[in-house]
Structure formats: structure tokens, C-alpha cells
Design an enzyme around this catalytic site. Structure first.
Site, PDB file in Angstrom:
ATOM      1  N   LYS A  54     -33.166 -21.798   1.065  1.00 55.05           N
ATOM      2  CA  LYS A  54     -32.986 -21.005  -0.150  1.00 55.05           C
ATOM      3  C   LYS A  54     -34.129 -21.252  -1.133  1.00 55.05           C
ATOM      4  CE  LYS A  54     -30.468 -18.635  -3.162  1.00 55.05           C
ATOM      5  NZ  LYS A  54     -29.904 -17.322  -3.005  1.00 55.05           N
ATOM      6  N   LYS A 113     -38.156 -25.362   7.639  1.00 56.09           N
ATOM      7  CA  LYS A 113     -36.811 -24.839   7.895  1.00 56.09           C
ATOM      8  C   LYS A 113     -36.526 -23.636   6.980  1.00 56.09           C
ATOM      9  CE  LYS A 113     -34.103 -27.657   4.777  1.00 56.09           C
ATOM     10  NZ  LYS A 113     -32.993 -28.509   4.463  1.00 56.09           N
ATOM     11  N   LYS A 135     -37.655 -33.041  -1.722  1.00 53.24           N
ATOM     12  CA  LYS A 135     -37.254 -32.293  -2.918  1.00 53.24           C
ATOM     13  C   LYS A 135     -37.958 -32.800  -4.159  1.00 53.24           C
ATOM     14  CE  LYS A 135     -32.763 -30.469  -1.519  1.00 53.24           C
ATOM     15  NZ  LYS A 135     -31.311 -30.536  -1.672  1.00 53.24           N
TER      16      LYS A 135
HETATM   17  P1  TYM Z   1     -26.758 -27.138   2.239  1.00 47.40           P
HETATM   18  O1  TYM Z   1     -25.977 -26.437   1.205  1.00 47.40           O
HETATM   19  O2  TYM Z   1     -28.247 -27.266   2.059  1.00 47.40           O
HETATM   20  O3  TYM Z   1     -26.548 -26.426   3.635  1.00 47.40           O
HETATM   21  C1  TYM Z   1     -25.243 -26.152   4.126  1.00 47.40           C
HETATM   22  C2  TYM Z   1     -25.227 -26.320   5.629  1.00 47.40           C
HETATM   23  O4  TYM Z   1     -26.206 -25.457   6.228  1.00 47.40           O
HETATM   24  C3  TYM Z   1     -27.039 -26.226   7.094  1.00 47.40           C
HETATM   25  N1  TYM Z   1     -28.393 -25.645   7.051  1.00 47.40           N
HETATM   26  C4  TYM Z   1     -29.094 -25.298   8.149  1.00 47.40           C
HETATM   27  N2  TYM Z   1     -28.788 -25.358   9.456  1.00 47.40           N
HETATM   28  C5  TYM Z   1     -29.723 -24.900  10.324  1.00 47.40           C
HETATM   29  N3  TYM Z   1     -30.940 -24.399   9.938  1.00 47.40           N
HETATM   30  C6  TYM Z   1     -31.278 -24.325   8.629  1.00 47.40           C
HETATM   31  N4  TYM Z   1     -32.457 -23.809   8.259  1.00 47.40           N
HETATM   32  C7  TYM Z   1     -30.331 -24.788   7.655  1.00 47.40           C
HETATM   33  N5  TYM Z   1     -30.338 -24.863   6.295  1.00 47.40           N
HETATM   34  C8  TYM Z   1     -29.144 -25.390   5.956  1.00 47.40           C
HETATM   35  C9  TYM Z   1     -27.025 -27.633   6.518  1.00 47.40           C
HETATM   36  O5  TYM Z   1     -27.365 -28.582   7.507  1.00 47.40           O
HETATM   37  C10 TYM Z   1     -25.596 -27.745   6.048  1.00 47.40           C
HETATM   38  O6  TYM Z   1     -24.758 -28.140   7.115  1.00 47.40           O
HETATM   39  N6  TYM Z   1     -25.813 -31.937   1.313  1.00 47.40           N
HETATM   40  C11 TYM Z   1     -25.303 -30.758   1.957  1.00 47.40           C
HETATM   41  C12 TYM Z   1     -23.946 -30.303   1.473  1.00 47.40           C
HETATM   42  C13 TYM Z   1     -22.906 -31.358   1.461  1.00 47.40           C
HETATM   43  C14 TYM Z   1     -22.188 -31.857   2.595  1.00 47.40           C
HETATM   44  C15 TYM Z   1     -21.285 -32.820   2.066  1.00 47.40           C
HETATM   45  C16 TYM Z   1     -22.237 -31.565   3.950  1.00 47.40           C
HETATM   46  C17 TYM Z   1     -22.438 -32.022   0.375  1.00 47.40           C
HETATM   47  N7  TYM Z   1     -21.453 -32.897   0.727  1.00 47.40           N
HETATM   48  C18 TYM Z   1     -20.433 -33.506   2.922  1.00 47.40           C
HETATM   49  C19 TYM Z   1     -21.371 -32.265   4.798  1.00 47.40           C
HETATM   50  C20 TYM Z   1     -20.487 -33.226   4.282  1.00 47.40           C
HETATM   51  C21 TYM Z   1     -26.263 -29.619   1.698  1.00 47.40           C
HETATM   52  O7  TYM Z   1     -26.981 -29.605   0.714  1.00 47.40           O
HETATM   53  O8  TYM Z   1     -26.137 -28.574   2.552  1.00 47.40           O
END
Ligand code: TYM
Length: 334
Positions: free
Chosen positions: A199, A196, A111
Site C-alpha cells: 500500500k 513486495k 519502514k
Molecule cells: P498488513 O496489514 O501489512 O498485511 C495484512 C496481511 O497481508 C499480507 N501481505 C502480503 N502477502 C503476500 N504478498 C504481499 N505483497 C503482501 N502484503 C501484505 C501480510 O503478510 C499480512 O498477513 N503486522 C500485520 C498485521 C497484524 C497481525 C497481527 C497479523 C497485526 N497484529 C497479529 C497477524 C497476527 C500487518 O501489518 O499486516
């Protein structure tokens, strides 16, 4: 008892990667466990964002989660900034985490890119906040996509160091089990099978949004990058064909089967046959969710009431845990 926690950034409507990698599993897990799901708006300000759009994006994400099957009667659903325990614990955990540990985070490197000196401090300490999200509930299982694996390993390192430094023989934080499974754990871009689905990709064509209509889905799948070969009849034949493997994986996840199952059905066929079948399956699975999301968003007051109640439930769990963590650290509690 298994206590499940997971979070998702308020990027508005989730994309197919969020759905298949995480949200779908969140829905299933509601069957046998206590589940706490959070729209993580504190995480959303670690990178430049539009303050005028954030509240609505938070609502949209909450609506999409409910539409996808998160039941606010059964699970706790809330947004992160409404429960201050996250920030209180995050500070403590920032003081437990080591700089060297944070330096290893590949998502930060991706990032920040070449702009390392100029990104926010919050982007750097983001994994400590993520650990606090989980540990404020003493959750022991976290369903996520594969890209979050390293952050969960770090959360475990932080929890163990906290236990070691402050808890003597009686560990306070549990071990966190990452729950990462199925062909949807890593959904790739439709334009480039090595990246991957995300967004932040500038190309809309690279991802499917959960509210895309049938025409948009068909067009994106038709344009999705592939190769000229027909599909193989065995999973080994997908090696070195990342775009084909991705489309087969998406089909498998949506049809609740595995890659081998999809290839038994489509092996030997070209993309001229497979892509329309995949589009039809996507439309069948996503369109009811899109319709329900729009219905929920038409009544923002009702949605806000659900989130307010979720925040109260979350506070009731997290506040006493974080109070105790503060006592263990040695704060004067009056
Ligand atoms: P975030 O918002 O980027 O994504 C949310 C969830 O979607 C999954 N994900 C994917 N899975 C498969 N293929 C993809 N291309 C893909 N893109 C996203 C992510 O693995 C995630 O599970 N840091 C985290 C949010 C967070 C969190 C937490 C998660 C904050 N605190 C505590 C678990 C526990 C994030 O930015 O996810």
C-alpha cells in the site's frame, strides 16, 4: 482445538497481496477451526495517518473482508481499538521483549529508513503489540503472508520468555504456528519484481486493489513489467525472471494450482497471450468481491453493528486471559 488469529491494517480496500497472502487463507481456515480476525487500527497510528479517514478505512477493510468470505456468523471479526485487552497485554509484553530483539526487525528498518531517530516509539514496539494481539486469545496458529514471518518468530520468543519468567512448570502462552503457504505468500510489485506489493508504494500501477474494475485491472496487467522471453515450460526457467515469476505466481494462486501447473498450460507462450488470460482471471475472481464490498459499505449502520458484536465476542475471550496474565505478573487484582 486450533484457535486461529490474524490481523490486517485498515488501509481501506485491501490489495491483491493482502488477499492472496492472507485473506484468502483466512476464509479457507474457517472450515475447521475457531477463527478470530482483527482490523488492527492501533497498528495504523504507528505511522503518520489521517484521523479523518481512519474510521472509514476501518469500515472499508471490514466490508472487504466480509465480501471476500469472512463470515461474521462463524468467525469473530472486530477492530482492535474496541478491545482494550490488546493494549493491556501489549504493555506487559513490551516489558518482556528485549531491545536487542526489536533491533533485529527488518520491517522496522525498512519502514524507518534513514529517519530512525524521528519515527514513533510505537513503530518500534509494534511487534510487541502484534504478539499481544495473538496471545490475548492464546491463539496457536496465525495465517499471514511471508513478510510477517519474523514478527511471528519474535512473538514466540516473547511468549516463551513470559512463560519462563512467570509461569514455573506450567506455560501460560502456547507456541504460535505461522501458517504461510501457497504461491500467493509473497506477491510482488507489478513495476518491480524485487519489491513486495504494498500500500505504501507511491505508484498505483504497482498494485491491484480488490475493488479495481475490469478496465483498471487490464491496464495494470498490460503495463506490468516483464521481459521479452516467452514463458518457460518448467518452474526452473523462471529463475532470474522475478517479474515473470510474480505474474505466474498470481495466476497460480487465483487458479488454485501451482507454478508448474500454470507453466504446463502457458509454457512457450508470450506475455501477449498470458497477460490477457491473467486479467480475465483476476476480473472473474475479484469483481464479485468488489460488488459485495460496495453493497456492504452502502449500509454503514449494519456494518458497525456487526463490528460491535464482534468486539463483544472478542472481549469475552481476551479479558479473562489478560486478567490471568496480569495475575501472573503479580499485579494486585481487586
Ligand atoms: P498488513 O496489514 O501489512 O498485511 C495484512 C496481511 O497481508 C499480507 N501481505 C502480503 N502477502 C503476500 N504478498 C504481499 N505483497 C503482501 N502484503 C501484505 C501480510 O503478510 C499480512 O498477513 N503486522 C500485520 C498485521 C497484524 C497481525 C497481527 C497479523 C497485526 N497484529 C497479529 C497477524 C497476527 C500487518 O501489518 O499486516
Amino acid at each position: 482445538m486450533r484457535r486461529i488469529f490474524s490481523g490486517i491494517q485498515p488501509t481501506g480496500i485491501p490489495h491483491l497481496g493482502n488477499y492472496l497472502g492472507a485473506v484468502r487463507n483466512w476464509v479457507t481456515l474457517q472450515e475447521g477451526a475457531e477463527c478470530i480476525y482483527c482490523v488492527v487500527d492501533l497498528h495504523a497510528i504507528t505511522q503518520p495517518h489521517d484521523p479523518k479517514a481512519l474510521a472509514q478505512a476501518t469500515r472499508e477493510m471490514a466490508a472487504a473482508l466480509i465480501a471476500a468470505g469472512i463470515d461474521p456468523e462463524r468467525s469473530v471479526l472486530f477492530h482492535q481499538s474496541s478491545v482494550h485487552a490488546h493494549v493491556r497485554l501489549s504493555w506487559i509484553l513490551e516489558c518482556v521483549a528485549r531491545i536487542g530483539w526489536l533491533n533485529r526487525m527488518t520491517q522496522f528498518k525498512d519502514k524507518a529508513g534513514k529517519n530512525r531517530e524521528n519515527v514513533s516509539c510505537g513503530l518500534y514496539t509494534y511487534p510487541a503489540l502484534m504478539a499481544a494481539d495473538i496471545l490475548a486469545y492464546r491463539a496457536n496458529a496465525v495465517p499471514v503472508g511471508d513478510d510477517q514471518r519474523q514478527h511471528l518468530e519474535l512473538a514466540n520468543d516473547i511468549a516463551q520468555k513470559f512463560n519462563f519468567d512467570f509461569c514455573g512448570e506450567d506455560p501460560f502462552f502456547p507456541v504460535i504456528e505461522p501458517v504461510i503457504f501457497g504461491p500467493g505468500a509473497r506477491v510482488m510489485s507489478l513495476r518491480d519484481g524485487s519489491k513486495k506489493m504494498s500500500k505504501s508504494d507511491t505508484s498505483e500501477q504497482s498494485r491491484i486493489s480488490m475493488t479495481d474494475d475490469a478496465d483498471a485491472i487490464a491496464l495494470k496487467i498490460r503495463r506490468a513489467k516483464t521481459d521479452p522471453e516467452p514463458l518457460p515450460s518448467e518452474p526452473a526457467g523462471l529463475e532470474g525472471r522475478p517479474e515473470a515469476a510474480n505474474l505466474v505466481g498470481i495466476y497460480a494462486a487465483l487458479a488454485d494450482t501451482d507454478t508448474a501447473g500454470v507453466l504446463r498450460q502457458f509454457g512457450g507462450q508470450g506475455f501477449g497471450v498470458f497477460k490477457p488470460a491473467l486479467s480475465d482471471l483476476l476480473v472473474a475472481k475479484l469483481s464479485p468481491i468488489a460488488t459485495e464490498t460496495r453493497r456492504l459499505l452502502a449500509d454503514p449502520a449494519a456494518l458497525d453493528a456487526l463490528l460491535r458484536r464482534g468486539a463483544e465476542q472478542a472481549r469475552a475471550i481476551a479479558e479473562p486471559i489478560v486478567d490471568e496474565a496480569e495475575r501472573l505478573v503479580g499485579f494486585l487484582k481487586l
